[in-house]
Design a protein around this motif. Structure first.
Motif, PDB file in Angstrom:
ATOM      1  N   VAL A  58       0.660  -0.843   0.118  1.00  0.00           N
ATOM      2  CA  VAL A  58       0.002  -0.177   0.108  1.00  0.00           C
ATOM      3  C   VAL A  58       0.547   1.177   0.168  1.00  0.00           C
ATOM      4  O   VAL A  58       2.179   1.619   0.624  1.00  0.00           O
ATOM      5  CB  VAL A  58      -1.392  -0.060   1.311  1.00  0.00           C
ATOM      6  N   GLY A  59       0.312   2.374  -1.050  1.00  0.00           N
ATOM      7  CA  GLY A  59       1.265   3.534  -0.689  1.00  0.00           C
ATOM      8  C   GLY A  59       0.733   4.310  -1.080  1.00  0.00           C
ATOM      9  O   GLY A  59       1.120   5.815  -1.683  1.00  0.00           O
ATOM     10  N   HIS A  60      -0.457   4.370  -0.474  1.00  0.00           N
ATOM     11  CA  HIS A  60      -1.432   5.568   0.023  1.00  0.00           C
ATOM     12  C   HIS A  60      -2.022   5.451   0.361  1.00  0.00           C
ATOM     13  O   HIS A  60      -2.851   4.745   1.120  1.00  0.00           O
ATOM     14  CB  HIS A  60      -2.171   5.738  -1.903  1.00  0.00           C
ATOM     15  N   GLY A  61      -2.846   7.217   0.989  1.00  0.00           N
ATOM     16  CA  GLY A  61      -4.006   6.407   2.338  1.00  0.00           C
ATOM     17  C   GLY A  61      -5.221   7.125   1.518  1.00  0.00           C
ATOM     18  O   GLY A  61      -5.292   6.295   0.704  1.00  0.00           O
ATOM     19  N   CYS A  62      -6.133   7.896   2.227  1.00  0.00           N
ATOM     20  CA  CYS A  62      -7.412   7.944   1.993  1.00  0.00           C
ATOM     21  C   CYS A  62      -7.995   9.282   1.481  1.00  0.00           C
ATOM     22  O   CYS A  62      -7.544   9.925   2.256  1.00  0.00           O
ATOM     23  CB  CYS A  62      -8.814   7.300   2.634  1.00  0.00           C
ATOM     24  N   ASP A  63      -8.061   9.413   0.341  1.00  0.00           N
ATOM     25  CA  ASP A  63      -7.703  11.469  -0.274  1.00  0.00           C
ATOM     26  C   ASP A  63      -6.880  11.668   0.382  1.00  0.00           C
ATOM     27  O   ASP A  63      -7.066  13.015   1.374  1.00  0.00           O
ATOM     28  CB  ASP A  63      -9.334  11.377  -0.138  1.00  0.00           C
ATOM     29  N   LEU A 125      -0.043   5.481   8.613  1.00  0.00           N
ATOM     30  CA  LEU A 125       1.175   5.384   7.227  1.00  0.00           C
ATOM     31  C   LEU A 125       0.361   6.934   6.991  1.00  0.00           C
ATOM     32  O   LEU A 125      -0.112   6.363   6.090  1.00  0.00           O
ATOM     33  CB  LEU A 125       1.134   3.987   6.719  1.00  0.00           C
ATOM     34  N   ALA A 126       1.661   7.827   7.081  1.00  0.00           N
ATOM     35  CA  ALA A 126       1.121   9.078   6.163  1.00  0.00           C
ATOM     36  C   ALA A 126       1.201   8.287   4.253  1.00  0.00           C
ATOM     37  O   ALA A 126       1.458   7.906   3.805  1.00  0.00           O
ATOM     38  CB  ALA A 126       2.545   9.876   5.705  1.00  0.00           C
ATOM     39  N   ASP A 127       0.118   8.968   3.337  1.00  0.00           N
ATOM     40  CA  ASP A 127      -0.046   8.920   2.527  1.00  0.00           C
ATOM     41  C   ASP A 127       0.843   9.551   1.884  1.00  0.00           C
ATOM     42  O   ASP A 127       1.552  10.011   2.291  1.00  0.00           O
ATOM     43  CB  ASP A 127      -1.345  10.063   2.521  1.00  0.00           C
ATOM     44  N   GLY A 128       1.313   8.817   0.521  1.00  0.00           N
ATOM     45  CA  GLY A 128       2.568   8.962  -0.145  1.00  0.00           C
ATOM     46  C   GLY A 128       3.903   8.300  -0.076  1.00  0.00           C
ATOM     47  O   GLY A 128       4.887   7.673   0.225  1.00  0.00           O
ATOM     48  N   TYR A 129       3.450   6.998   1.540  1.00  0.00           N
ATOM     49  CA  TYR A 129       4.852   6.187   2.262  1.00  0.00           C
ATOM     50  C   TYR A 129       3.996   5.213   1.516  1.00  0.00           C
ATOM     51  O   TYR A 129       2.474   4.802   1.886  1.00  0.00           O
ATOM     52  CB  TYR A 129       4.869   6.566   3.370  1.00  0.00           C
ATOM     53  N   ARG A 130       5.086   4.028   1.501  1.00  0.00           N
ATOM     54  CA  ARG A 130       4.390   2.570   1.007  1.00  0.00           C
ATOM     55  C   ARG A 130       5.764   2.381   2.611  1.00  0.00           C
ATOM     56  O   ARG A 130       6.425   1.961   2.526  1.00  0.00           O
ATOM     57  CB  ARG A 130       4.963   2.294  -0.058  1.00  0.00           C
ATOM     58  N   ASP A 131       4.192   0.714   2.342  1.00  0.00           N
ATOM     59  CA  ASP A 131       4.791  -0.240   3.287  1.00  0.00           C
ATOM     60  C   ASP A 131       3.618  -1.510   2.845  1.00  0.00           C
ATOM     61  O   ASP A 131       3.356  -1.607   2.019  1.00  0.00           O
ATOM     62  CB  ASP A 131       3.834   0.161   4.576  1.00  0.00           C
ATOM     63  N   THR A 132       4.442  -3.045   3.406  1.00  0.00           N
ATOM     64  CA  THR A 132       4.065  -4.311   3.054  1.00  0.00           C
ATOM     65  C   THR A 132       3.888  -5.183   4.223  1.00  0.00           C
ATOM     66  O   THR A 132       4.368  -4.501   4.963  1.00  0.00           O
ATOM     67  CB  THR A 132       5.045  -4.845   2.057  1.00  0.00           C
ATOM     68  N   VAL A 133       2.987  -5.790   3.921  1.00  0.00           N
ATOM     69  CA  VAL A 133       2.497  -7.386   4.310  1.00  0.00           C
ATOM     70  C   VAL A 133       2.540  -7.486   4.128  1.00  0.00           C
ATOM     71  O   VAL A 133       2.051  -7.842   3.090  1.00  0.00           O
ATOM     72  CB  VAL A 133       0.920  -6.200   5.735  1.00  0.00           C
ATOM     73  N   ALA A 216       7.411  -6.716  -5.272  1.00  0.00           N
ATOM     74  CA  ALA A 216       6.485  -5.570  -4.945  1.00  0.00           C
ATOM     75  C   ALA A 216       7.049  -4.971  -4.773  1.00  0.00           C
ATOM     76  O   ALA A 216       6.115  -4.134  -5.482  1.00  0.00           O
ATOM     77  CB  ALA A 216       5.249  -6.228  -3.385  1.00  0.00           C
ATOM     78  N   GLY A 217       8.189  -4.723  -5.455  1.00  0.00           N
ATOM     79  CA  GLY A 217       8.799  -3.655  -5.376  1.00  0.00           C
ATOM     80  C   GLY A 217       9.264  -3.260  -6.533  1.00  0.00           C
ATOM     81  O   GLY A 217       9.208  -1.728  -6.974  1.00  0.00           O
ATOM     82  N   THR A 218       8.936  -4.164  -7.654  1.00  0.00           N
ATOM     83  CA  THR A 218       9.194  -3.652  -9.117  1.00  0.00           C
ATOM     84  C   THR A 218       8.093  -2.365  -9.027  1.00  0.00           C
ATOM     85  O   THR A 218       8.775  -1.762 -10.149  1.00  0.00           O
ATOM     86  CB  THR A 218       9.191  -5.045  -9.690  1.00  0.00           C
ATOM     87  N   THR A 219       7.280  -2.442  -9.552  1.00  0.00           N
ATOM     88  CA  THR A 219       6.262  -1.873  -9.769  1.00  0.00           C
ATOM     89  C   THR A 219       6.695  -0.501  -9.471  1.00  0.00           C
ATOM     90  O   THR A 219       6.780   0.511 -10.374  1.00  0.00           O
ATOM     91  CB  THR A 219       4.616  -1.727  -9.228  1.00  0.00           C
ATOM     92  N   ASP A 220       7.274   0.312  -7.816  1.00  0.00           N
ATOM     93  CA  ASP A 220       7.386   0.993  -7.928  1.00  0.00           C
ATOM     94  C   ASP A 220       8.967   1.702  -8.344  1.00  0.00           C
ATOM     95  O   ASP A 220       8.886   2.466  -8.735  1.00  0.00           O
ATOM     96  CB  ASP A 220       8.061   1.356  -6.304  1.00  0.00           C
ATOM     97  N   VAL A 221       9.742   0.988  -8.889  1.00  0.00           N
ATOM     98  CA  VAL A 221      11.147   1.316 -10.094  1.00  0.00           C
ATOM     99  C   VAL A 221      10.504   1.684 -10.936  1.00  0.00           C
ATOM    100  O   VAL A 221      11.287   2.251 -11.081  1.00  0.00           O
ATOM    101  CB  VAL A 221      11.897  -0.214  -9.228  1.00  0.00           C
ATOM    102  N   LEU A 222       9.395   0.717 -11.515  1.00  0.00           N
ATOM    103  CA  LEU A 222       9.359   1.281 -13.057  1.00  0.00           C
ATOM    104  C   LEU A 222       8.509   2.426 -12.942  1.00  0.00           C
ATOM    105  O   LEU A 222       9.240   3.364 -13.406  1.00  0.00           O
ATOM    106  CB  LEU A 222       8.218   0.029 -13.508  1.00  0.00           C
ATOM    107  N   GLY A 223       8.026   3.257 -11.758  1.00  0.00           N
ATOM    108  CA  GLY A 223       7.577   3.761 -11.835  1.00  0.00           C
ATOM    109  C   GLY A 223       8.134   5.115 -11.671  1.00  0.00           C
ATOM    110  O   GLY A 223       8.577   6.376 -12.069  1.00  0.00           O
ATOM    111  N   ARG A 224       9.253   5.272 -11.106  1.00  0.00           N
ATOM    112  CA  ARG A 224      10.677   6.307 -10.611  1.00  0.00           C
ATOM    113  C   ARG A 224      10.890   5.977 -12.053  1.00  0.00           C
ATOM    114  O   ARG A 224      11.546   7.592 -12.602  1.00  0.00           O
ATOM    115  CB  ARG A 224      11.620   5.531  -9.642  1.00  0.00           C
ATOM    116  N   VAL A 225      11.272   5.308 -12.575  1.00  0.00           N
ATOM    117  CA  VAL A 225      11.965   5.020 -13.756  1.00  0.00           C
ATOM    118  C   VAL A 225      11.411   5.704 -14.795  1.00  0.00           C
ATOM    119  O   VAL A 225      12.011   7.044 -15.485  1.00  0.00           O
ATOM    120  CB  VAL A 225      12.180   3.766 -14.467  1.00  0.00           C
ATOM    121  N   LEU A 226      10.386   5.705 -14.672  1.00  0.00           N
ATOM    122  CA  LEU A 226       9.166   6.784 -16.067  1.00  0.00           C
ATOM    123  C   LEU A 226       9.162   8.003 -15.930  1.00  0.00           C
ATOM    124  O   LEU A 226       9.311   8.820 -16.398  1.00  0.00           O
ATOM    125  CB  LEU A 226       7.609   5.997 -15.861  1.00  0.00           C
TER     126      LEU A 226
END
Length: 255
Positions: A58-63, A125-133, A216-226
């Motif tokens: 999860v990498g975002h909050g609720c609005d 967990l603040a909006d815009g910060y990512r964590d994994t469970v 799980a972090g692959t998507t985040d890496v792709l986002g950074r590259v783009l």
């Protein structure tokens, strides 16, 4: 310059510059948003009958509001769940009664199953910060080709998001507003299902969980590259636009 000679124009470079700037902005902003648009799941195995560690990111909050808890509904086909400890969250397994008692793989009688797993953040967990469970389950041995749905309720300091939408025939996940994480079970693999997917050579599962975290972090890496690509394209657009303006100004002075 002859009065009848048409004056050169420089609209095309300016337009190209504007397009490049716009494309760069879309890449830089849109890619990270797409990378963290919902709660995603990465399994270490999808083979029927195998033990698998499911990592949910999860990498975002609720609005914009910080996340306080994540509640996962466990499919009825799965009876036992072993959560992975995360120092940022407390964990609560909530049991649900079985319609009919069953015998598990260890020969023990079960009258209830894990129906829900709730992770509660020790600090929101603040909006815009990512964590994994993550947690470990055994996929049903007879579920090849079946889609297992793990609905998630994301509760925030203000509001909540129910990640429960499931694609119907003709739909994809992109068509859904709040897609639920799903795992599509594949054909069984040869070997010891009891430990094959979840255990490494030492039997502690560390290697597979590390692999899940990497995937799980692959998507985040792709986002950074783009995002970086977007910044480069945007910078190129600024240079093109500036060059066009200088060329137009020089042409006016020469005229």
């Amino acid at each position: 310059m002859n009065a009848t000679t048409p004056r050169p124009t420089f609209r095309k470079p300016a337009v190209l510059g504007a397009v490049a700037i716009g494309a760069g902005a879309l890449l830089a902003v849109g890619a990270p948003l797409a990378a963290s648009a919902h709660v995603s799941v990465t399994p270490t195995s999808t083979a029927a009958g195998s033990y698998t560690v499911l990592s949910f990111a999860v990498g975002h909050g609720c609005d914009g509001s910080p996340t306080t808890s994540l509640s996962f509904e466990i499919p009825e086909e799965i009876n036992a769940v072993t959560p992975t400890v995360n120092p940022n969250w407390t964990i609560d397994k909530q049991m649900a009664p079985l319609a009919k008692p069953i015998t598990d793989s260890h020969g023990e009688q079960l009258a209830e199953r894990v129906g829900t797993v709730v992770y509660t953040a020790k600090t929101p967990l603040a909006d815009g910060y990512r964590d994994t469970v993550s947690f470990q389950v055994q996929l049903p041995a007879d579920a090849e080709g079946k889609t297992l749905v793990f609905p998630v309720t994301q509760t925030c300091e203000v509001g909540q998001t129910d990640w429960t939408d499931v694609a119907k025939d003709g739909q994809t996940e992109d068509d859904l507003e709040s897609p639920a994480p799903v795992v599509v079970v594949t054909a069984a693999e040869a070997g010891d299902h009891h430990g094959g997917a979840a255990m490494d050579d030492d039997g502690d599962g560390d290697h597979t969980e590390a692999a899940a975290a990497t995937d799980a972090g692959t998507t985040d890496v792709l986002g950074r590259v783009l995002g970086i690509a977007g910044l480069v394209v945007g910078a190129a657009g600024i240079v093109i636009a500036a060059s066009a303006r200088r060329a137009a100004s020089d042409a006016k002075r020469q005229a």
